[in-house]
Design a protein around this motif. Sequence first.
Motif: not given
Length: 374
Positions: A142-149, A153-156, A197-198
């Motif tokens: 779940d933590q990895a999913t949070v970081l990946s998501t 979402e921030l990068r774009a 998002l934040i």
Amino acid sequence: MGSGDDGHVVTLPASPESVQAASSLAELLPDGLVVVGGDGIIRFVNREACRILRRASEEMVARPALEALPLSDKYGRDWWQHTDPWTGPSTRTRHRERLLVGPDGRDVLVTARYIRAEGNGRLQRMLVGLRDAEARLRAERDQATVLSTVAHELRAPLTSVTGFTSSLLRRWDRFTDEQKRLMIETIESDASRLTRLITELLDISRLDSDSLSLRLTPVDLHELLAAHVGRHELSRTGGQVLLRLGPSAQEHGLPEVWADTDRLQQVFFNLIENALRHGAAPVTVTLDRDAPDGDTVLVLVDDRGAGIAPEDRDKVFGRFWRGSDGATTGLGLYVVRGLVEAHGGSVSVESNPLGGARFAVRLPAGVPDAVALP
């Protein structure tokens, strides 16, 4: 029947009655426990250890630990040989928790405590603690999913903001006024997306830690929704949004609702944006009473899209559930449910009579029992 967290030795009971009492207490432990004698033979296994290892106690008790309880690290090394509890250093009293591979190939968290004889330090008993690793591994995933998501979402939007600002700063004179306006509008839109998002991430943290605070005041829901729909119509993006009063509200009016205005705006913004993004316009927002003389206010958000499959309706409010298209962060509806429930209300999803999805928010009138006034 072991050593305490401070490392002091606890004397093992010797009488049959004491052994039976200690065994009964061991069955109450939330973790698995395997007791290995100084000769390497397993003396006791509690039920939780049997569950974690998926083995009956008869398959392990009175057998050598190396055979009945094979454990290896991620490199395939035999844990028993690596730790060498019988001929290793006599000063060793414990092993910290490690993730190992159990007998059936399943991951298991293992700790060990040594009970040694005074004087020569010879191993008398070894207490092996076992924990099911699934919960921890699930939390790590779940933590990895949070970081990946979050990273995705921030990068774009950040790429868009930095790209356009860099171009404007370096080549301002080369762009027409129309091009400049378009680029600045895009920067504003992406900056707003980042802010949302934040905000959602912070709200998730507060909801999960039960630290969300609400500033309750009397709220005119009709005025709040009308203002939101009006702002949407002025921006003219994403399709038409209509607001209407239900029959009970028209006939009997609406009861007073105490709520956090900012939080409710966030709830209905997310629901309407979700309807426009995943459904089809027009989106209809209906404000009504849950019953003609009831004390619950009902807000329905209907779209004209394909709707949500019945098997997915319990999943859409889950954290990071993104559906088949994966087009969103999966945070919005999770936050919606948390904020509505923080107000003592509920939110559900079903099909609407005209096709598409219907999200129904129910809020209690007056001061919700679930929260206290500041």
